[in-house]
Each structure stands twice: as structure tokens, then as C-alpha cells.
Design an enzyme around this catalytic site. Structure first.
Site, short mmCIF file in Angstrom:
data_model
loop_
_atom_site.label_atom_id
_atom_site.label_comp_id
_atom_site.label_asym_id
_atom_site.label_seq_id
_atom_site.Cartn_x
_atom_site.Cartn_y
_atom_site.Cartn_z
N HIS A 13 2.49 -7.79 10.69
CA HIS A 13 2.32 -7.68 9.25
C HIS A 13 3.61 -7.91 8.47
O HIS A 13 3.57 -8.05 7.25
CB HIS A 13 1.72 -6.30 8.91
CG HIS A 13 1.15 -6.21 7.53
ND1 HIS A 13 0.24 -7.11 7.03
CD2 HIS A 13 1.39 -5.32 6.53
CE1 HIS A 13 -0.08 -6.78 5.79
NE2 HIS A 13 0.61 -5.71 5.47
N ASP A 18 -1.10 -10.30 12.99
CA ASP A 18 -1.21 -9.18 12.05
C ASP A 18 -2.32 -8.21 12.47
O ASP A 18 -3.47 -8.60 12.63
CB ASP A 18 -1.51 -9.74 10.65
CG ASP A 18 -1.18 -8.77 9.53
OD1 ASP A 18 -1.23 -7.55 9.76
OD2 ASP A 18 -0.89 -9.24 8.41
N SER A 61 0.98 -7.89 1.08
CA SER A 61 -0.09 -7.00 1.55
C SER A 61 -0.96 -6.57 0.37
O SER A 61 -1.59 -7.41 -0.27
CB SER A 61 0.52 -5.82 2.30
OG SER A 61 -0.49 -5.09 2.98
N GLN A 62 -1.02 -5.27 0.05
CA GLN A 62 -1.78 -4.87 -1.14
C GLN A 62 -1.30 -5.64 -2.36
O GLN A 62 -2.11 -6.07 -3.19
CB GLN A 62 -1.64 -3.37 -1.39
CG GLN A 62 -2.31 -2.91 -2.68
CD GLN A 62 -2.05 -1.45 -2.98
OE1 GLN A 62 -2.94 -0.62 -2.82
NE2 GLN A 62 -0.84 -1.12 -3.42
N TYR A 70 0.82 -1.21 0.00
CA TYR A 70 0.00 0.00 0.00
C TYR A 70 0.85 1.26 0.00
O TYR A 70 1.70 1.46 0.87
CB TYR A 70 -0.91 -0.02 1.24
CG TYR A 70 -2.12 0.87 1.16
CD1 TYR A 70 -3.19 0.55 0.34
CD2 TYR A 70 -2.21 2.01 1.95
CE1 TYR A 70 -4.32 1.34 0.29
CE2 TYR A 70 -3.35 2.81 1.92
CZ TYR A 70 -4.40 2.46 1.08
OH TYR A 70 -5.51 3.26 1.03
#
Length: 328
Positions: free
Chosen positions: A308, A279, A189-190, A95
């Protein structure tokens, strides 16, 4: 560190029923058909990355609506490539991260792969740099990207990003040095959420992928994430709805069009997921939701005491061994 979600035994039993929005397949079929008429217009310019074992090219191609999307193409240096065509990997960013500098993401090229690092449009000013804008406007949104264009799937930010991702796969598959049948997608992640989307959508555009490697993926099981005490980006949903109190159904219907836990039902390539049980950004239950719904052969690496950052170098080593076996 605090655990905000279920215990590990409970996570293994978590199987949410996530309804698909009406017209989900028609929406993506129409989107991909419209974009298939846009020429790719690929440009590659060699750049000096300061390295002797990796050759890097400044990449530009036409993404959603013909918008220029930037990235790096890393290749093993010419003397190290061997005789056959290379397997490839398309990497998507976390992100508000971008492609970074030419020497930043070279692990996969050093491992012998053709490696395309794609910018995420409009991002790249958070933790690393990017070069791709997003010229499309949207209606009211909370700061961030998750609620941009939230009023309708056609306008949503991730519609454009997912199309960019599918076209990035096509760019790498078409490269003269790449074996198009051995191209994988990955991201953290993203980037993991985008990889899930690419794994599901690219085959619909005639650009099948050979493997999918989503690490601690974002963009999955949105309602569950919004109901937990998560940090940004999922917290953007709650902030938006605290002001737009009458749009709850509209918001989650729009987001369902971009949910990796729904997207994965259309994916058939082998997948290696990872999840971190502590997370606080991408709650582990949302990752388990995506893992459970994924239709292809799959494995899940669990990091029980990590936040995370997930598996970090441990997961990268596992990916390298797993991918070599899958593509063998």
C-alpha cells in the site's frame, strides 16, 4: 509479501459491471444544491511553520451543514511567487489521518503551487493529527468510519466528507492569489478516493478541477474489496455484515453512492492514477475498476512489487512532471 488479488495481466483485463444505485445523480444534485446555500465563512491566519521558503496559514471554512473544517494553506514564500496567479492543489488525507503539523505537507508549495491540505472530519488521530470534528451522529456501526450511517446515503459519513472536499476546492479556487482554472486534487488511499469524488462532484457545483491524481485509492469497487482477504478499512464491511446478516443489499446500495469507480464516470479532467499490485489494503483490482470507469483522459502508474505504500517518492516525482505538463 503475499498477493491477494489478480495477476497483473488479469488486472488489465478486469472490467467489472458496477450498477449505479437508483437516483444516484438526483442524490448528489440534491446534496450539492442544499449545501450551496451554506456560506463558506473562510478564515486564514498566518502561522510560524519554521520554514523560509513556504508561508503557511491556518485555514477554517464551513463544510457540510456549516460545520467548521480545518486545514493548512501553504504558499510559496512571497519573494518566490512570481508575478502571475498560482496553480493550486487540494490534498485529501489517508484513513484516520489529519492535516498534521504546519511543516509536514509542503512539497507542492515548494514546487510553486498554492497547496490546501484539508482535514478529514472526525479523523486525525491515527497516524497524524487533525483538528476537525464530525458533530453528526449515526446509527449502529462497526469501529471505524466506513459503516457510519450505513443505513441510508443521507446519513453516511462520506456524504459529509465529499461535500467538505467540494467546498475545499471552492475555497482554493476563490483565493486571490490562485488561478481558479488551474486547481488539481490529489490524495493517497482514502485521500485518493476523496480526490476522485471531488473530481466528479466539484464541476456539478460550478467548481471544475483541472486534474485529478488519486494514489492507490480507497473507496472503490466495495463489493470486490469486501470479498477479498483485505485488511482494514475494507474489512469493516465484513465485520458489520457478520452481525447485521440481513442488511447485505442495504449496505452495498448505500456504499455505491460513494464508490469512486462509479463517481469517475462523471469526471472529465485529466487523471493520473497509481496502483500497487501487492496492495493488501486497497486491492489492485478495485483501483483498476476505478481507472477503467474514469471518463476523462487518464494514465495509470503501476508498481508491481509494492504494497500500500505504492510508488512513494517515485510517484510524487511522476506527479510533479505530469501536472506541470497538464497545467502548462
Amino acid at each position: 509479501m503475499p498477493r491477494i488479488d489478480l495477476s497483473l495481466p488479469e488486472l488489465w483485463e478486469y472490467r467489472p459491471e458496477l450498477p449505479e444505485p437508483p437516483g444516484f445523480d438526483a442524490f448528489w444534485s440534491r446534496t450539492l444544491t442544499e449545501q450551496s446555500a451554506v456560506p463558506l465563512h473562510v478564515s486564514l491566519e498566518p502561522v510560524d511553520n519554521g520554514l523560509v521558503a513556504v508561508d503557511t496559514f491556518d485555514l477554517t471554512f464551513s463544510g457540510f451543514g456549516g460545520d467548521p473544517v480545518h486545514g493548512w494553506l501553504h504558499l510559496p514564500a512571497a519573494p518566490l511567487r512570481g508575478d502571475g496567479r498560482l496553480a493550486g492543489i487540494v490534498q485529501f488525507q489517508g484513513y484516520n489521518g489529519g492535516r498534521g503539523m504546519p511543516h509536514e505537507h509542503v512539497f507542492w508549495a515548494l514546487a510553486g503551487y498554492a497547496h490546501l491540505v484539508m482535514d478529514t472530519r472526525g479523523q486525525g488521530s491515527g497516524w497524524t493529527t487533525g483538528a476537525t470534528g464530525d458533530p453528526h451522529g449515526s446509527g449502529p456501526s462497526t469501529p471505524g468510519f466506513l459503516t457510519r450511517g450505513i443505513g441510508h446515503p443521507d446519513a453516511h459519513f462520506y456524504r459529509r466528507v465529499y461535500v467538505d472536499a467540494v467546498r475545499a476546492v471552492e475555497v482554493l479556487r476563490r483565493h486571490e492569489l490562485v488561478d481558479g482554472a488551474r486547481v488539481a486534487v490529489t490524495g493517497i488511499s482514502q485521500g485518493g478516493g476523496i480526490a476522485l469524488a471531488a473530481g466528479a462532484l466539484a464541476p456539478l457545483a460550478g467548481q471544475a478541477v483541472a486534474a485529478v491524481m488519486p494514489d492507490v485509492p480507497f473507496l472503490c469497487d466495495f463489493r470486490r474489496a469486501a470479498d477479498l482477504p483485505t485488511l482494514d478499512p475494507y474489512a469493516e464491511i465484513g465485520r458489520y455484515l457478520s452481525a447485521h446478516r440481513d442488511e447485505v443489499d442495504l449496505v452495498f446500495t448505500t456504499l455505491a453512492h460513494f464508490d469512486g469507480a462509479i463517481m469517475g464516470r462523471r469526471a472529465t479532467a485529466p487523471a493520473l492514477f497509481s496502483v500497487a499490485v501487492m496492495d493488501t489494503i486497497c486491492p489492485p483490482s478495485t483501483v483498476f475498476a476505478a481507472y477503467r470507469s474514469y471518463a476523462g483522459p487518464k494514465e495509470l502508474a503501476v508498481y508491481e512489487f509494492n504494497d500500500h505504500e505504492g510508488g512513494g517518492p517515485f510517484q510524487q516525482a511522476r506527479q510533479a512532471a505530469w501536472l506541470a505538463e497538464v497545467l502548462r
